[in-house]
Motif scaffolding. Structure first.
Motif, PDB file in Angstrom:
ATOM      1  N   GLU A 230    -104.006  66.609  11.732  1.00 45.33           N
ATOM      2  CA  GLU A 230    -102.593  67.001  10.311  1.00 45.33           C
ATOM      3  C   GLU A 230    -101.923  68.206  10.601  1.00 45.33           C
ATOM      4  OE1 GLU A 230    -102.544  66.702   5.914  1.00 45.33           O
ATOM      5  OE2 GLU A 230    -103.833  68.462   5.966  1.00 45.33           O
ATOM      6  N   ALA A 231    -103.304  69.243  11.074  1.00 45.90           N
ATOM      7  CA  ALA A 231    -101.706  70.656  11.406  1.00 45.90           C
ATOM      8  C   ALA A 231    -100.786  69.958  12.694  1.00 45.90           C
ATOM      9  CB  ALA A 231    -102.959  71.657  11.560  1.00 45.90           C
ATOM     10  N   ALA A 232    -101.773  69.727  13.701  1.00 40.94           N
ATOM     11  CA  ALA A 232    -100.821  69.117  15.036  1.00 40.94           C
ATOM     12  C   ALA A 232     -98.790  67.791  14.891  1.00 40.94           C
ATOM     13  CB  ALA A 232    -101.553  68.523  15.862  1.00 40.94           C
ATOM     14  N   GLY A 233     -99.840  68.312  13.057  1.00 48.85           N
ATOM     15  CA  GLY A 233     -98.243  66.691  12.866  1.00 48.85           C
ATOM     16  C   GLY A 233     -98.837  65.457  13.945  1.00 48.85           C
ATOM     17  N   TRP A 234     -99.402  64.598  13.603  1.00 53.42           N
ATOM     18  CA  TRP A 234    -100.945  63.735  13.971  1.00 53.42           C
ATOM     19  C   TRP A 234    -100.516  62.661  13.228  1.00 53.42           C
ATOM     20  CZ3 TRP A 234    -104.437  66.039  18.256  1.00 53.42           C
ATOM     21  CH2 TRP A 234    -103.672  66.733  18.834  1.00 53.42           C
ATOM     22  N   ILE A 235    -100.904  63.366  11.800  1.00 56.49           N
ATOM     23  CA  ILE A 235    -100.973  62.242  10.685  1.00 56.49           C
ATOM     24  C   ILE A 235     -99.482  61.984  10.163  1.00 56.49           C
ATOM     25  CG2 ILE A 235    -102.137  61.820   8.955  1.00 56.49           C
ATOM     26  CD1 ILE A 235    -104.117  61.863  11.077  1.00 56.49           C
ATOM     27  N   ALA A 236     -99.849  60.639  10.029  1.00 59.28           N
ATOM     28  CA  ALA A 236     -98.474  59.787   9.561  1.00 59.28           C
ATOM     29  C   ALA A 236     -98.939  59.636   7.574  1.00 59.28           C
ATOM     30  CB  ALA A 236     -98.177  58.883  10.450  1.00 59.28           C
ATOM     31  N   HIS A 237     -98.744  60.656   7.101  1.00 60.08           N
ATOM     32  CA  HIS A 237     -99.374  60.278   5.860  1.00 60.08           C
ATOM     33  C   HIS A 237     -98.384  59.750   4.787  1.00 60.08           C
ATOM     34  CE1 HIS A 237    -100.127  64.507   7.188  1.00 60.08           C
ATOM     35  NE2 HIS A 237    -100.741  65.380   6.443  1.00 60.08           N
ATOM     36  N   ALA A 238     -97.086  58.643   5.746  1.00 61.64           N
ATOM     37  CA  ALA A 238     -96.777  57.599   4.050  1.00 61.64           C
ATOM     38  C   ALA A 238     -97.313  56.591   4.955  1.00 61.64           C
ATOM     39  CB  ALA A 238     -95.167  57.754   4.551  1.00 61.64           C
ATOM     40  N   HIS A 239     -99.004  55.995   5.501  1.00 60.94           N
ATOM     41  CA  HIS A 239     -99.513  55.213   5.848  1.00 60.94           C
ATOM     42  C   HIS A 239    -100.527  55.735   5.903  1.00 60.94           C
ATOM     43  CE1 HIS A 239     -95.288  53.293   7.043  1.00 60.94           C
ATOM     44  NE2 HIS A 239     -95.075  54.173   8.163  1.00 60.94           N
ATOM     45  N   ASP A 240    -101.578  56.579   6.597  1.00 60.74           N
ATOM     46  CA  ASP A 240    -102.525  56.695   7.005  1.00 60.74           C
ATOM     47  C   ASP A 240    -102.529  58.057   6.674  1.00 60.74           C
ATOM     48  OD1 ASP A 240    -102.701  53.439   6.899  1.00 60.74           O
ATOM     49  OD2 ASP A 240    -101.498  54.418   9.022  1.00 60.74           O
ATOM     50  N   VAL A 241    -103.560  58.691   5.831  1.00 64.26           N
ATOM     51  CA  VAL A 241    -103.558  59.772   5.465  1.00 64.26           C
ATOM     52  C   VAL A 241    -104.640  60.757   6.192  1.00 64.26           C
ATOM     53  CG1 VAL A 241    -104.816  60.083   3.642  1.00 64.26           C
ATOM     54  CG2 VAL A 241    -104.060  61.941   4.142  1.00 64.26           C
ATOM     55  N   ARG A 242    -105.653  59.903   6.746  1.00 62.68           N
ATOM     56  CA  ARG A 242    -106.755  60.259   7.476  1.00 62.68           C
ATOM     57  C   ARG A 242    -106.141  59.668   8.905  1.00 62.68           C
ATOM     58  NH1 ARG A 242    -111.607  60.910   4.494  1.00 62.68           N
ATOM     59  NH2 ARG A 242    -111.103  60.758   2.549  1.00 62.68           N
ATOM     60  N   GLY A 243    -105.295  58.880   9.624  1.00 59.91           N
ATOM     61  CA  GLY A 243    -105.255  59.074  11.121  1.00 59.91           C
ATOM     62  C   GLY A 243    -105.514  58.123  11.483  1.00 59.91           C
ATOM     63  N   TRP A 244    -105.944  57.322  12.723  1.00 62.47           N
ATOM     64  CA  TRP A 244    -105.841  56.554  13.482  1.00 62.47           C
ATOM     65  C   TRP A 244    -106.311  55.774  13.251  1.00 62.47           C
ATOM     66  CZ3 TRP A 244    -105.662  52.678  17.542  1.00 62.47           C
ATOM     67  CH2 TRP A 244    -107.327  52.781  17.568  1.00 62.47           C
ATOM     68  N   PHE A 245    -108.139  55.456  12.774  1.00 61.19           N
ATOM     69  CA  PHE A 245    -108.927  54.409  12.700  1.00 61.19           C
ATOM     70  C   PHE A 245    -108.771  53.835  10.958  1.00 61.19           C
ATOM     71  CE2 PHE A 245    -113.275  53.459  10.794  1.00 61.19           C
ATOM     72  CZ  PHE A 245    -113.560  52.216  12.032  1.00 61.19           C
ATOM     73  N   GLN A 246    -108.165  54.886  10.299  1.00 57.39           N
ATOM     74  CA  GLN A 246    -107.859  54.399   8.405  1.00 57.39           C
ATOM     75  C   GLN A 246    -106.115  53.119   9.459  1.00 57.39           C
ATOM     76  OE1 GLN A 246    -105.586  56.634   5.713  1.00 57.39           O
ATOM     77  NE2 GLN A 246    -107.187  56.001   4.805  1.00 57.39           N
ATOM     78  N   TRP A 247    -106.369  53.688  10.766  1.00 55.54           N
ATOM     79  CA  TRP A 247    -104.531  52.508  10.978  1.00 55.54           C
ATOM     80  C   TRP A 247    -105.304  51.890  11.440  1.00 55.54           C
ATOM     81  CZ3 TRP A 247    -103.537  50.956  15.469  1.00 55.54           C
ATOM     82  CH2 TRP A 247    -102.390  50.181  15.504  1.00 55.54           C
TER      83      TRP A 247
END
Length: 336
Positions: A230-247
């Motif tokens: 999240e701090a690095a800007g890799w999370i697209a909160h509008a879609h998946d707050v936990r990132g890649w695997f949740q996507w």
């Protein structure tokens, strides 16, 4: 007195002649010149010493200083991924447009709270209000999955397999505090199909508050935390707050969204045909001399007893890919 002076002058002449004959004659400086030389002249100001140029940088990057030495499985650290983090214009420059990152936030500065492009309540509701618009993937004889909408996305591990075999230290679905949203997200693992978690020790394999390497398939720790992504800007909160695997879980179940191409692109750079983690692992097989996946446990390469690089194996596992015989044979034959 006159006789003394005459003898003195005669002795001086004789000595000068002797010195000349011996070749030891030096320039004779008159007494008044000697006195002038011994008189100190006014001190001249010293010339300024030129400063040496240092070859070392005088500024340091906080981002570089904070880079973790742990292999990153969560989000690729390639340059195009780093570009997702907030851009700050150089001193004296102004940005021509406001930067909006993958999360849908606009920032005034790094210390100010984020301004959501939509209110928090509706954003959170959007995470689970989607309906499937794509069919389930098909699976070929080699165990590779194919998605009609994204032909370039070809993982060979399903989300259920990744969960049941052990991943993310058992802590991926733990209660998560988002610094960008200023709220804690929890219980969202319950949106997973019941069949994926039936009979599973949820407390150990899904919601463990601490990372447990022994819960992973390969028994090793790897990667960074969701907070770091999240701090690095890799999370697209509008879609998946936990990132890649949740996507990936939602994509598998038929959701399609504006973040799909970005996530598929990241997968390809990690474990696609030319992905860096995939190639790293296959190169290790070749270096050790292993030609059969069935013989992997017999590796004796000094990396770790019981297999080729468990850390890279676990990394690839998190990205929904594992070494299969066809891929290993092709790499031995073609080097790709």
């Amino acid at each position: 007195m006159a006789n003394y002076e005459a003898r003195r002058l005669e002795n001086i002449k004789r000595n000068e002649a002797l010195v000349k004959d011996l070749g030891l004659q030096n320039e004779i400086v008159p007494r008044n010149k000697v006195e002038q030389k011994t008189t100190k002249s006014p001190r001249q100001p010293a010339a300024k010493r030129r400063k040496l140029q240092s070859s070392q940088p005088t500024r340091t990057s906080a981002r570089i200083a904070s880079v973790s030495t742990i292999p990153a499985y969560g989000d690729d650290t390639s340059q195009d991924e780093l570009a997702l983090s907030e851009h700050k214009p150089r001193k004296g420059q102004t940005s021509k447009r406001k930067h909006e990152n993958a999360a849908g936030f606009k920032h005034k500065d790094s210390n100010s709270p984020p301004s959501l492009s939509q209110d928090l309540e509706s954003l959170i509701a959007g995470w689970s209000s989607w309906t499937p618009t794509a069919p389930p993937p098909t699976r070929d004889v080699e165990g590779t999955y194919h998605f009609e909408s994204h032909p370039a996305f070809t993982p060979n591990k399903s989300p259920e397999a990744i969960i049941r075999e052990g991943s993310f230290g058992g802590s991926y679905w733990r209660p998560l505090y988002s610094h960008r949203l200023r709220t804690t997200v929890s219980e969202d693992w319950r949106e997973l199909p019941a069949s994926w978690t039936a009979g599973l020790d949820v407390a150990r394999y899904l919601t463990n508050p601490t990372y447990d390497a022994e819960a992973n398939k390969y028994g090793v720790a790897c990667g960074q935390s969701i907070e770091a992504w999240e701090a690095a800007g890799w999370i697209a909160h509008a879609h998946d707050v936990r990132g890649w695997f949740q996507w990936y879980c939602r994509f598998w179940l038929g959701r399609r969204c504006a973040d799909d191409d970005r996530q598929v692109g990241r997968w390809r750079r990690c474990v696609g045909e030319t992905g860096r983690w995939r190639r790293t692992l296959l190169k290790k097989y070749v270096r050790v001399g292993i030609r059969s996946v069935a013989d992997e446990d017999d590796a004796d390469d000094g990396e770790r007893e019981g297999g080729v690089s468990p850390v890279v194996h676990q990394t690839c596992h998190h990205w929904a890919w594992e070494v299969r015989q066809e891929a290993l044979d092709r790499f031995w034959a073609e080097g790709k």
